[in-house]
Design a protein around this motif. Structure first.
Motif, PDB file in Angstrom:
ATOM      1  N   GLY A   1       0.807  -1.212   0.000  1.00  0.00           N
ATOM      2  CA  GLY A   1       0.000   0.000   0.000  1.00  0.00           C
ATOM      3  C   GLY A   1       0.840   1.260   0.000  1.00  0.00           C
ATOM      4  O   GLY A   1       0.546   2.230   0.686  1.00  0.00           O
ATOM      5  N   VAL A   2       1.918   1.248  -0.794  1.00  0.00           N
ATOM      6  CA  VAL A   2       2.870   2.353  -0.816  1.00  0.00           C
ATOM      7  C   VAL A   2       2.994   2.896  -2.243  1.00  0.00           C
ATOM      8  O   VAL A   2       2.967   2.137  -3.208  1.00  0.00           O
ATOM      9  CB  VAL A   2       4.267   1.883  -0.330  1.00  0.00           C
ATOM     10  CG1 VAL A   2       5.299   2.973  -0.483  1.00  0.00           C
ATOM     11  CG2 VAL A   2       4.188   1.424   1.110  1.00  0.00           C
ATOM     12  N   ARG A   3       3.121   4.201  -2.348  1.00  0.00           N
ATOM     13  CA  ARG A   3       3.374   4.853  -3.638  1.00  0.00           C
ATOM     14  C   ARG A   3       4.533   5.825  -3.462  1.00  0.00           C
ATOM     15  O   ARG A   3       4.574   6.591  -2.503  1.00  0.00           O
ATOM     16  CB  ARG A   3       2.139   5.614  -4.093  1.00  0.00           C
ATOM     17  CG  ARG A   3       2.310   6.323  -5.404  1.00  0.00           C
ATOM     18  CD  ARG A   3       1.037   7.049  -5.768  1.00  0.00           C
ATOM     19  NE  ARG A   3       1.134   7.642  -7.085  1.00  0.00           N
ATOM     20  CZ  ARG A   3       0.357   8.611  -7.504  1.00  0.00           C
ATOM     21  NH1 ARG A   3      -0.604   9.078  -6.715  1.00  0.00           N
ATOM     22  NH2 ARG A   3       0.506   9.103  -8.705  1.00  0.00           N
ATOM     23  N   ILE A   4       5.480   5.784  -4.400  1.00  0.00           N
ATOM     24  CA  ILE A   4       6.627   6.687  -4.373  1.00  0.00           C
ATOM     25  C   ILE A   4       6.746   7.314  -5.754  1.00  0.00           C
ATOM     26  O   ILE A   4       6.811   6.609  -6.759  1.00  0.00           O
ATOM     27  CB  ILE A   4       7.938   5.943  -4.048  1.00  0.00           C
ATOM     28  CG1 ILE A   4       7.819   5.188  -2.730  1.00  0.00           C
ATOM     29  CG2 ILE A   4       9.118   6.918  -4.021  1.00  0.00           C
ATOM     30  CD1 ILE A   4       8.976   4.242  -2.463  1.00  0.00           C
ATOM     31  N   ILE A   5       6.776   8.627  -5.806  1.00  0.00           N
ATOM     32  CA  ILE A   5       7.048   9.327  -7.056  1.00  0.00           C
ATOM     33  C   ILE A   5       8.465   9.863  -6.928  1.00  0.00           C
ATOM     34  O   ILE A   5       8.807  10.513  -5.931  1.00  0.00           O
ATOM     35  CB  ILE A   5       6.029  10.445  -7.319  1.00  0.00           C
ATOM     36  CG1 ILE A   5       4.639   9.821  -7.459  1.00  0.00           C
ATOM     37  CG2 ILE A   5       6.413  11.239  -8.562  1.00  0.00           C
ATOM     38  CD1 ILE A   5       3.523  10.792  -7.680  1.00  0.00           C
ATOM     39  N   TYR A   6       9.289   9.578  -7.925  1.00  0.00           N
ATOM     40  CA  TYR A   6      10.719   9.867  -7.815  1.00  0.00           C
ATOM     41  C   TYR A   6      11.352  10.054  -9.180  1.00  0.00           C
ATOM     42  O   TYR A   6      10.742   9.800 -10.210  1.00  0.00           O
ATOM     43  CB  TYR A   6      11.424   8.718  -7.090  1.00  0.00           C
ATOM     44  CG  TYR A   6      11.428   7.427  -7.871  1.00  0.00           C
ATOM     45  CD1 TYR A   6      12.514   7.073  -8.667  1.00  0.00           C
ATOM     46  CD2 TYR A   6      10.339   6.563  -7.854  1.00  0.00           C
ATOM     47  CE1 TYR A   6      12.515   5.898  -9.401  1.00  0.00           C
ATOM     48  CE2 TYR A   6      10.329   5.393  -8.578  1.00  0.00           C
ATOM     49  CZ  TYR A   6      11.419   5.066  -9.352  1.00  0.00           C
ATOM     50  OH  TYR A   6      11.413   3.910 -10.082  1.00  0.00           O
ATOM     51  N   PHE A   7      12.597  10.496  -9.167  1.00  0.00           N
ATOM     52  CA  PHE A   7      13.420  10.468 -10.378  1.00  0.00           C
ATOM     53  C   PHE A   7      14.811  10.022  -9.987  1.00  0.00           C
ATOM     54  O   PHE A   7      15.226  10.171  -8.837  1.00  0.00           O
ATOM     55  CB  PHE A   7      13.420  11.811 -11.126  1.00  0.00           C
ATOM     56  CG  PHE A   7      14.037  12.965 -10.381  1.00  0.00           C
ATOM     57  CD1 PHE A   7      15.366  13.294 -10.562  1.00  0.00           C
ATOM     58  CD2 PHE A   7      13.268  13.738  -9.503  1.00  0.00           C
ATOM     59  CE1 PHE A   7      15.929  14.365  -9.886  1.00  0.00           C
ATOM     60  CE2 PHE A   7      13.819  14.807  -8.832  1.00  0.00           C
ATOM     61  CZ  PHE A   7      15.150  15.119  -9.025  1.00  0.00           C
ATOM     62  N   ALA A   8      15.487   9.430 -10.943  1.00  0.00           N
ATOM     63  CA  ALA A   8      16.850   8.945 -10.702  1.00  0.00           C
ATOM     64  C   ALA A   8      17.823   9.821 -11.482  1.00  0.00           C
ATOM     65  O   ALA A   8      17.492  10.329 -12.558  1.00  0.00           O
ATOM     66  CB  ALA A   8      16.982   7.491 -11.147  1.00  0.00           C
ATOM     67  N   THR A   9      19.019   9.976 -10.938  1.00  0.00           N
ATOM     68  CA  THR A   9      20.044  10.736 -11.645  1.00  0.00           C
ATOM     69  C   THR A   9      20.481   9.951 -12.884  1.00  0.00           C
ATOM     70  O   THR A   9      20.140   8.779 -13.045  1.00  0.00           O
ATOM     71  CB  THR A   9      21.256  10.993 -10.732  1.00  0.00           C
ATOM     72  OG1 THR A   9      21.760   9.741 -10.270  1.00  0.00           O
ATOM     73  CG2 THR A   9      20.877  11.877  -9.562  1.00  0.00           C
ATOM     74  N   ALA A  10      21.239  10.592 -13.754  1.00  0.00           N
ATOM     75  CA  ALA A  10      21.628   9.992 -15.035  1.00  0.00           C
ATOM     76  C   ALA A  10      22.308   8.633 -14.872  1.00  0.00           C
ATOM     77  O   ALA A  10      22.019   7.703 -15.623  1.00  0.00           O
ATOM     78  CB  ALA A  10      22.531  10.946 -15.807  1.00  0.00           C
ATOM     79  N   LEU A  11      23.179   8.492 -13.914  1.00  0.00           N
ATOM     80  CA  LEU A  11      23.877   7.215 -13.709  1.00  0.00           C
ATOM     81  C   LEU A  11      23.140   6.302 -12.739  1.00  0.00           C
ATOM     82  O   LEU A  11      23.633   5.231 -12.398  1.00  0.00           O
ATOM     83  CB  LEU A  11      25.300   7.470 -13.211  1.00  0.00           C
ATOM     84  CG  LEU A  11      26.200   8.224 -14.183  1.00  0.00           C
ATOM     85  CD1 LEU A  11      27.559   8.493 -13.542  1.00  0.00           C
ATOM     86  CD2 LEU A  11      26.352   7.470 -15.484  1.00  0.00           C
ATOM     87  N   LYS A  12      21.981   6.741 -12.285  1.00  0.00           N
ATOM     88  CA  LYS A  12      21.137   5.974 -11.369  1.00  0.00           C
ATOM     89  C   LYS A  12      21.832   5.666 -10.033  1.00  0.00           C
ATOM     90  O   LYS A  12      21.551   4.677  -9.390  1.00  0.00           O
ATOM     91  CB  LYS A  12      20.628   4.702 -12.034  1.00  0.00           C
ATOM     92  CG  LYS A  12      19.722   5.012 -13.208  1.00  0.00           C
ATOM     93  CD  LYS A  12      19.198   3.764 -13.836  1.00  0.00           C
ATOM     94  CE  LYS A  12      18.219   4.032 -14.925  1.00  0.00           C
ATOM     95  NZ  LYS A  12      18.657   4.719 -16.080  1.00  0.00           N
ATOM     96  N   THR A  13      22.759   6.532  -9.644  1.00  0.00           N
ATOM     97  CA  THR A  13      23.418   6.343  -8.361  1.00  0.00           C
ATOM     98  C   THR A  13      22.621   6.975  -7.224  1.00  0.00           C
ATOM     99  O   THR A  13      22.815   6.631  -6.075  1.00  0.00           O
ATOM    100  CB  THR A  13      24.834   6.960  -8.369  1.00  0.00           C
ATOM    101  OG1 THR A  13      24.728   8.331  -8.723  1.00  0.00           O
ATOM    102  CG2 THR A  13      25.735   6.224  -9.344  1.00  0.00           C
TER     103      THR A  13
END
Length: 85
Positions: free
Chosen positions: A64-76
């Motif tokens: 029952g969890v929702r996360i809105i996010y973005f990752a940096t170019a190298l996904k670090t």
């Protein structure tokens, strides 16, 4: 033979609105959120890419969890901008 390493995990950073949301969570909600954060940190492309903005929307229906996010170019690094538990 090279040693076996665990998969590389992205570092999770919380944008100010997400940090405020986390501060209001109960211990049980925090535990549910932790599981979802581990999934996102291991697989930064796991969330659905939204059409209107460069954000990903990850929903864990079991927890029952929702996360809105973005990752940096190298996904670090993964920056969580919205948390819903």
């Amino acid at each position: 033979m090279p040693p076996n390493h665990a998969p590389r995990r992205s570092r999770i950073v919380f944008h100010a609105p997400a940090a405020r949301q986390i501060a209001k969570l109960t211990e049980a909600e925090t535990h549910r959120l932790d599981r979802a954060l581990v999934a996102v940190s291991l697989l930064p492309d796991i969330g659905e890419l939204r059409r209107d903005v460069p954000l990903r929307d990850y929903r864990d229906e079991t927890e029952g969890v929702r996360i809105i996010y973005f990752a940096t170019a190298l996904k670090t690094t993964v920056i969580a901008v919205y948390i819903e538990v």
